[in-house]
Design a protein around this motif. Structure first.
Motif, PDB file in Angstrom:
ATOM      1  N   THR A  57      34.093  36.377  48.776  1.00 32.83           N
ATOM      2  CA  THR A  57      35.253  36.949  49.469  1.00 32.83           C
ATOM      3  C   THR A  57      36.559  36.514  48.819  1.00 32.83           C
ATOM      4  O   THR A  57      37.463  37.337  48.614  1.00 32.83           O
ATOM      5  N   ASP A  58      36.654  35.239  48.486  1.00 28.39           N
ATOM      6  CA  ASP A  58      37.876  34.740  47.850  1.00 28.39           C
ATOM      7  C   ASP A  58      38.034  35.277  46.429  1.00 28.39           C
ATOM      8  O   ASP A  58      39.149  35.578  45.989  1.00 28.39           O
ATOM      9  N   LEU A  59      36.915  35.439  45.719  1.00 29.78           N
ATOM     10  CA  LEU A  59      36.981  36.053  44.384  1.00 29.78           C
ATOM     11  C   LEU A  59      37.458  37.498  44.475  1.00 29.78           C
ATOM     12  O   LEU A  59      38.253  37.950  43.646  1.00 29.78           O
ATOM     13  N   ALA A  60      36.978  38.211  45.476  1.00 29.98           N
ATOM     14  CA  ALA A  60      37.407  39.603  45.668  1.00 29.98           C
ATOM     15  C   ALA A  60      38.907  39.662  45.907  1.00 29.98           C
ATOM     16  O   ALA A  60      39.608  40.506  45.331  1.00 29.98           O
ATOM     17  N   ALA A  61      39.416  38.755  46.742  1.00 28.18           N
ATOM     18  CA  ALA A  61      40.856  38.724  47.016  1.00 28.18           C
ATOM     19  C   ALA A  61      41.644  38.373  45.763  1.00 28.18           C
ATOM     20  O   ALA A  61      42.686  38.965  45.478  1.00 28.18           O
ATOM     21  N   ALA A  62      41.150  37.424  44.988  1.00 24.05           N
ATOM     22  CA  ALA A  62      41.862  36.974  43.785  1.00 24.05           C
ATOM     23  C   ALA A  62      41.901  38.041  42.699  1.00 24.05           C
ATOM     24  O   ALA A  62      42.895  38.171  41.985  1.00 24.05           O
ATOM     25  N   THR A  63      40.834  38.833  42.588  1.00 27.84           N
ATOM     26  CA  THR A  63      40.733  39.803  41.488  1.00 27.84           C
ATOM     27  C   THR A  63      41.057  41.233  41.896  1.00 27.84           C
ATOM     28  O   THR A  63      41.137  42.109  41.039  1.00 27.84           O
ATOM     29  N   GLY A  64      41.210  41.470  43.205  1.00 26.30           N
ATOM     30  CA  GLY A  64      41.477  42.833  43.664  1.00 26.30           C
ATOM     31  C   GLY A  64      40.245  43.717  43.658  1.00 26.30           C
ATOM     32  O   GLY A  64      40.351  44.940  43.694  1.00 26.30           O
ATOM     33  N   MET A  65      39.076  43.105  43.621  1.00 27.18           N
ATOM     34  CA  MET A  65      37.821  43.849  43.643  1.00 27.18           C
ATOM     35  C   MET A  65      37.260  43.840  45.068  1.00 27.18           C
ATOM     36  O   MET A  65      37.697  43.056  45.901  1.00 27.18           O
ATOM     37  N   THR A  66      36.290  44.694  45.326  1.00 30.71           N
ATOM     38  CA  THR A  66      35.611  44.672  46.623  1.00 30.71           C
ATOM     39  C   THR A  66      34.567  43.556  46.622  1.00 30.71           C
ATOM     40  O   THR A  66      34.103  43.130  45.549  1.00 30.71           O
ATOM     41  N   ASP A  67      34.192  43.107  47.805  1.00 33.59           N
ATOM     42  CA  ASP A  67      33.129  42.100  47.916  1.00 33.59           C
ATOM     43  C   ASP A  67      31.843  42.599  47.251  1.00 33.59           C
ATOM     44  O   ASP A  67      31.155  41.838  46.568  1.00 33.59           O
ATOM     45  N   THR A  68      31.526  43.864  47.448  1.00 34.93           N
ATOM     46  CA  THR A  68      30.311  44.440  46.869  1.00 34.93           C
ATOM     47  C   THR A  68      30.351  44.413  45.346  1.00 34.93           C
ATOM     48  O   THR A  68      29.375  44.037  44.698  1.00 34.93           O
ATOM     49  N   ALA A  69      31.482  44.806  44.772  1.00 36.17           N
ATOM     50  CA  ALA A  69      31.614  44.800  43.307  1.00 36.17           C
ATOM     51  C   ALA A  69      31.507  43.376  42.765  1.00 36.17           C
ATOM     52  O   ALA A  69      30.866  43.144  41.732  1.00 36.17           O
ATOM     53  N   VAL A  70      32.115  42.423  43.459  1.00 35.03           N
ATOM     54  CA  VAL A  70      32.039  41.020  43.033  1.00 35.03           C
ATOM     55  C   VAL A  70      30.595  40.543  43.099  1.00 35.03           C
ATOM     56  O   VAL A  70      30.091  39.920  42.161  1.00 35.03           O
ATOM     57  N   SER A  71      29.911  40.845  44.199  1.00 35.99           N
ATOM     58  CA  SER A  71      28.512  40.422  44.350  1.00 35.99           C
ATOM     59  C   SER A  71      27.631  40.987  43.248  1.00 35.99           C
ATOM     60  O   SER A  71      26.788  40.279  42.678  1.00 35.99           O
ATOM     61  N   GLN A  72      27.817  42.260  42.930  1.00 36.80           N
ATOM     62  CA  GLN A  72      27.021  42.883  41.863  1.00 36.80           C
ATOM     63  C   GLN A  72      27.305  42.237  40.513  1.00 36.80           C
ATOM     64  O   GLN A  72      26.390  41.975  39.732  1.00 36.80           O
ATOM     65  N   ALA A  73      28.572  41.977  40.232  1.00 37.30           N
ATOM     66  CA  ALA A  73      28.937  41.353  38.959  1.00 37.30           C
ATOM     67  C   ALA A  73      28.382  39.929  38.885  1.00 37.30           C
ATOM     68  O   ALA A  73      27.867  39.512  37.843  1.00 37.30           O
ATOM     69  N   LEU A  74      28.468  39.199  39.990  1.00 32.69           N
ATOM     70  CA  LEU A  74      27.954  37.830  40.011  1.00 32.69           C
ATOM     71  C   LEU A  74      26.441  37.800  39.801  1.00 32.69           C
ATOM     72  O   LEU A  74      25.915  36.888  39.161  1.00 32.69           O
ATOM     73  N   ARG A  75      25.755  38.780  40.324  1.00 31.25           N
ATOM     74  CA  ARG A  75      24.299  38.864  40.119  1.00 31.25           C
ATOM     75  C   ARG A  75      23.986  38.944  38.620  1.00 31.25           C
ATOM     76  O   ARG A  75      23.086  38.262  38.122  1.00 31.25           O
ATOM     77  N   LEU A  76      24.737  39.766  37.903  1.00 24.70           N
ATOM     78  CA  LEU A  76      24.537  39.897  36.462  1.00 24.70           C
ATOM     79  C   LEU A  76      24.942  38.616  35.734  1.00 24.70           C
ATOM     80  O   LEU A  76      24.231  38.148  34.839  1.00 24.70           O
ATOM     81  N   LEU A  77      26.064  38.030  36.134  1.00 25.63           N
ATOM     82  CA  LEU A  77      26.514  36.779  35.509  1.00 25.63           C
ATOM     83  C   LEU A  77      25.501  35.655  35.741  1.00 25.63           C
ATOM     84  O   LEU A  77      25.258  34.838  34.852  1.00 25.63           O
TER      85      LEU A  77
END
Length: 119
Positions: A57-77
């Motif tokens: 949630t905090d990453l989404a706020a910091a980057t302007g991304m949605t929680d879903t997009a952050v979660s998907q990207a983190l899964r790949l990372l």
């Protein structure tokens, strides 16, 4: 080293071959760099670096991304060994899992953000 080519500097060719080492390592880093090459994922890695540990949630706020997009990207990372989760109760925070990526970020963003200290 065996080659049918006429070499200009055989010592340099030998040094280059030695430097390449295991091709599997080169292939793995090429895959990792392709993951990092995406601007959104790179923004997440830079944000995680400076926050040290941070939730989706905090990453989404910091980057302007949605929680879903952050979660998907983190899964790949995570799949590429670049980040790791740390659970504290019900909150999961992510941190960098790779010292080489940590160093790379110092080249991408060599100075701390205003008001923050470089870590």
């Amino acid at each position: 080293m065996s080659t049918d080519r006429k070499l200009i500097d055989p010592e340099r060719v030998a040094a280059a071959v030695d430097g390449l080492g295991d091709r599997a390592v080169i292939d793995e880093w090429a895959r990792r760099f392709s993951v990092v090459a995406d601007p959104s994922r790179l923004a997440l890695l830079v944000s995680i670096h400076y926050a040290r540990e941070i939730s989706v949630t905090d990453l989404a706020a910091a980057t302007g991304m949605t929680d879903t997009a952050v979660s998907q990207a983190l899964r790949l990372l995570r799949a590429h060994g670049l980040v790791t989760p740390q659970r504290a109760g019900r909150v999961v925070r992510y941190r960098l899992a790779d010292a080489t990526v940590h160093e790379l970020i110092h080249h991408v963003r060599p100075h701390a953000a205003p008001g923050g200290a470089d870590r």
